[in-house]
Design a protein around this motif. Structure first.
Motif, PDB file in Angstrom:
ATOM      1  N   TYR A  94       0.824  -1.195   0.000  1.00  0.00           N
ATOM      2  CA  TYR A  94       0.000   0.000   0.000  1.00  0.00           C
ATOM      3  C   TYR A  94       0.862   1.251   0.000  1.00  0.00           C
ATOM      4  O   TYR A  94       0.592   2.219  -0.703  1.00  0.00           O
ATOM      5  CB  TYR A  94      -0.917   0.018   1.228  1.00  0.00           C
ATOM      6  N   ALA A  95       1.919   1.248   0.836  1.00  0.00           N
ATOM      7  CA  ALA A  95       2.770   2.433   0.924  1.00  0.00           C
ATOM      8  C   ALA A  95       3.485   2.700  -0.387  1.00  0.00           C
ATOM      9  O   ALA A  95       3.762   3.835  -0.739  1.00  0.00           O
ATOM     10  CB  ALA A  95       3.781   2.263   2.063  1.00  0.00           C
ATOM     11  N   LEU A 114      -1.139   5.908  -6.704  1.00  0.00           N
ATOM     12  CA  LEU A 114      -2.507   6.398  -6.662  1.00  0.00           C
ATOM     13  C   LEU A 114      -2.603   7.631  -7.547  1.00  0.00           C
ATOM     14  O   LEU A 114      -1.765   8.524  -7.456  1.00  0.00           O
ATOM     15  CB  LEU A 114      -2.912   6.749  -5.231  1.00  0.00           C
ATOM     16  N   ARG A 115      -3.632   7.674  -8.392  1.00  0.00           N
ATOM     17  CA  ARG A 115      -3.798   8.828  -9.266  1.00  0.00           C
ATOM     18  C   ARG A 115      -5.262   9.200  -9.315  1.00  0.00           C
ATOM     19  O   ARG A 115      -6.121   8.371  -9.614  1.00  0.00           O
ATOM     20  CB  ARG A 115      -3.278   8.511 -10.673  1.00  0.00           C
ATOM     21  N   ALA A 148     -12.830  -2.717  -6.722  1.00  0.00           N
ATOM     22  CA  ALA A 148     -13.132  -1.449  -6.041  1.00  0.00           C
ATOM     23  C   ALA A 148     -12.817  -1.533  -4.554  1.00  0.00           C
ATOM     24  O   ALA A 148     -13.181  -2.506  -3.875  1.00  0.00           O
ATOM     25  CB  ALA A 148     -14.595  -1.069  -6.242  1.00  0.00           C
ATOM     26  N   TRP A 149     -12.133  -0.496  -4.058  1.00  0.00           N
ATOM     27  CA  TRP A 149     -11.815  -0.355  -2.638  1.00  0.00           C
ATOM     28  C   TRP A 149     -12.248   1.037  -2.183  1.00  0.00           C
ATOM     29  O   TRP A 149     -12.241   1.976  -2.967  1.00  0.00           O
ATOM     30  CB  TRP A 149     -10.307  -0.475  -2.369  1.00  0.00           C
ATOM     31  N   THR A 150     -12.581   1.177  -0.904  1.00  0.00           N
ATOM     32  CA  THR A 150     -12.677   2.525  -0.337  1.00  0.00           C
ATOM     33  C   THR A 150     -11.258   3.005  -0.048  1.00  0.00           C
ATOM     34  O   THR A 150     -10.361   2.189   0.226  1.00  0.00           O
ATOM     35  CB  THR A 150     -13.498   2.542   0.957  1.00  0.00           C
ATOM     36  N   LYS A 210      -5.092   7.395   2.200  1.00  0.00           N
ATOM     37  CA  LYS A 210      -4.305   7.228   0.979  1.00  0.00           C
ATOM     38  C   LYS A 210      -3.892   5.789   0.720  1.00  0.00           C
ATOM     39  O   LYS A 210      -2.866   5.519   0.095  1.00  0.00           O
ATOM     40  CB  LYS A 210      -3.058   8.130   1.006  1.00  0.00           C
ATOM     41  N   ARG A 211      -4.663   4.822   1.218  1.00  0.00           N
ATOM     42  CA  ARG A 211      -4.419   3.417   0.917  1.00  0.00           C
ATOM     43  C   ARG A 211      -5.744   2.676   0.909  1.00  0.00           C
ATOM     44  O   ARG A 211      -6.709   3.117   1.543  1.00  0.00           O
ATOM     45  CB  ARG A 211      -3.446   2.779   1.911  1.00  0.00           C
TER      46      ARG A 211
END
Length: 624
Positions: free
Chosen positions: A368-369, A373-374, A412-414, A418-419
């Motif tokens: 995740y880190a 992400l865009r 799909a994730w919530t 920022k992860r």
């Protein structure tokens, strides 16, 4: 029971918490007692102001526990009684009755106890047990001149009691400050907060008690009338970054609609356009939920005087619609992730939009880190729409960059901190059933093949350990059906079948990236407690694994490698770094302790008695 996702539930063994024995049963049922005692000024002198604070005691505790709670070794306790006429009286509790329990003394929830030091000659009670309400001692309020008019005095003290009307205090202040009589018709009193901020004006018709003013507190005499009982005094500011002292003020009718209130605030702020909406600032000084019912009155929306409203740019979605920010999510680091063909050449996005998978060998890391992400835009969609429809509409936001064959190629994730957070599984489920809320952001993860998750499916990132190396192959997603339970045996069977290996020839472990540690998932019949020789509850969702969607699970093939080590070189470096940071922190604390002891070692200071602790009451309002 109205339990939703993300709720905190406290589970205990019914005996102790953190090693402290907690008595249970009706005998020790807790009671809430209102304890009144003399307050002390900043100089430590007594003043005739009673402080009321709630304290909780077991009903079978001795009444003298009140003294322990206030750190007072000796004092006289009074309890409130009502005579035949209905008037309140205070009666002292005899010394021998202090050994009685609260229940034996007849004290229950809401009962009041007055604590007074024995050596105090200045009693707050008259001989008949009535309150002493004289204003001759320290019953006063300080009023500062904050009008744009010069005066001989900057501030004056006005004597008052709890029943004094605010109008009388204001008129007295104007006279003693020798200000113009015209201010009597166009001024108000505003409490001054601890940080110097002027609070909401106090209506003239209120008494000191009704206005909740503390004796000795400061008020500001300000120009302008106080709001009437049907009006609201509100603070407002532009944006969610509230800087103290930058708020604007407005007085409006409580029957005004949120739409008209927004227009007035925009006019006063000088902001053009109609692409704005209102949000109420919550208790942690952040933008709360938007005021969606624009035609509802402020009173119906539970807006109160003193509240702060935020002017936020952007129109509200239509009723029944959600405005959802959409992000593209690509797992990064050593695991397989998606890139366009052009990304592999020079690292720039490819307009052609063909996705391929690339991989890197190594330690698992924090996927995740290290993820990419865009933000691709905001999607306005009905709450009645399904997750499948959200994916379909989201595909149009990125059509210029990438080509996704169909919504089935998206997961799909919530988005939380920022992860990825919660996995949204069922494509045909309506968005309102997911209870997304108006602040929820969605990140979509492109997949190599179609996926249609069921309600019991769990997605795990599995990585096969490379024999002879302290490293792992790129991660491969595994879908695990937990309909038959979150058991270790079920997971081992699924992974063994996935890897085409005998179940007895694999070892698996969950990775905790924040600790750089692996926790082996053993067969549950091997885990027997030493104390009771009883099997633990077979559920990987609970301690110590807390398994959830997106977790990394390492797999070891015992046919080619049979050691117990799951770690990597990266884990060793991470643990060493954490150890050095902890040692550095410990050394800095020891250095400060030595320096402070050196400074005070040569100074002989007389032992001072510990001051009694003051109670702190925290009132949290409703921000719904």
């Amino acid at each position: 029971m109205e339990i939703e996702d993300g709720e905190d539930i406290f589970v205990w063994n019914g005996v102790e918490v953190g090693g402290i024995h907690i008595p249970t049963g009706s005998d020790c049922e807790p009671v809430l007692i209102n304890v009144l005692h003399l307050a002390a000024s900043s100089q430590g002198e007594k003043c005739q102001q009673l402080v009321e604070a709630p304290h909780v005691f077991p009903s079978n505790a001795e009444v003298r526990a009140v003294l322990t709670a206030l750190a007072m070794p000796v004092a006289v306790l009074f309890v409130s009684t009502t005579d035949s006429v209905g008037e309140e009286n205070w009666v002292a509790i005899p010394e021998e009755d202090l050994k009685k329990t609260f229940r034996e003394q007849g004290l229950g929830n809401g009962s009041s106890v007055l604590v007074q030091e024995s050596k105090d000659d200045k009693s707050l009670l008259l001989r008949q047990g009535k309150w002493f309400t004289g204003a001759t001692e320290t019953s006063w309020l300080q009023v500062q001149n904050l009008c744009e008019v010069e005066s001989e005095e900057k501030q004056v003290k006005i004597s008052a009691t709890v029943n004094t009307v605010v109008y009388e205090i204001r008129i007295k202040a104007i006279k003693e400050l020798k200000l113009m009589k015209e201010l009597a018709e166009n001024s108000c009193l505003r409490p001054i907060g601890r940080n110097g901020k002027l609070l909401c004006p106090v209506p003239d018709s209120y008494t000191v008690k009704e206005a909740e003013l503390k004796m000795g507190s400061s008020l500001g005499l300000c120009p302008g009338k106080a709001p009437t009982p049907s009006q609201l005094f509100l603070f407002f500011t532009v944006g969610s970054d509230v800087q103290p002292g930058t708020e604007m003020e407005i007085i409006i009718e409580e029957t005004m609609s949120a739409r008209d209130c927004l227009k007035l605030m925009l006019e006063k702020s000088g902001l053009p356009g109609d692409t704005w909406h209102l949000r109420k600032m919550d208790w942690c000084y952040e933008a709360g939920e938007p005021l969606c019912e624009e035609d509802a009155s402020l009173k119906e929306l539970t807006i109160c005087s003193g509240d702060t409203l935020l002017l936020i740019e952007g129109k509200l979605p239509l009723p029944g619609f959600l405005k959802v920010p959409i992000w593209w999510y690509q797992p990064g680091g050593p695991s397989g992730h998606w890139k366009s063909h052009q990304d592999q050449v020079d690292g720039t996005p490819s307009p052609s939009g063909v996705w391929t998978a690339t991989s890197t060998q190594g330690a698992p890391g924090d996927l995740y880190a290290e993820a990419s992400l865009r933000h691709v835009g905001d999607l306005e969609i009905s709450e009645e729409a399904t997750l499948l429809e959200l994916k379909s509409q989201a595909m149009t936001l990125s059509s210029s960059d990438f080509v996704i064959p169909s919504p089935a190629f998206l997961r799909a994730w919530t988005l939380e901190s920022k992860r990825p957070g919660r996995l949204l599984r069922t494509n045909l489920q309506q968005l309102k059933e997911y209870k997304l809320g108006r602040k929820t952001e969605i990140c979509l993860e492109p997949l190599q093949k179609e996926e249609n998750l069921g309600p019991h499916d769990v997605v795990l990132r599995t990585q096969m350990r490379i024999p002879g190396k302290r490293a792992y192959a790129p991660h491969v997603d595994l879908v695990w059906d937990t309909a038959c339970g979150w058991t270790a045996g079920s997971l081992r069977q699924r992974i063994a079948h996935f890897c085409s290996l005998p179940v007895e020839k694999i070892e698996i472990a969950k990775y905790f990236p924040e600790k750089f540690e692996w926790l082996p998932v053993s067969s549950w019949n091997q885990q027997i407690t030493k104390r009771k020789k009883k099997k633990k509850q077979d559920n990987l969702q609970g301690a110590p694994y807390y398994l959830k969607d997106g977790d990394t699970v390492g797999i070891k093939n015992l046919l080619v490698e049979d050691d117990e080590d799951f770690g990597t070189v990266r884990d060793d470096l991470g643990k060493e770094t954490q150890k050095q940071l902890a040692l550095g922190k410990q050394k800095s604390q020891e250095t400060l302790r030595v320096q402070s002891s050196d400074v005070f070692s040569g100074v002989k200071t007389p032992a001072r008695p510990r001051a009694p602790e003051a109670s702190l009451s925290i009132h949290v309002g409703s921000f719904r």
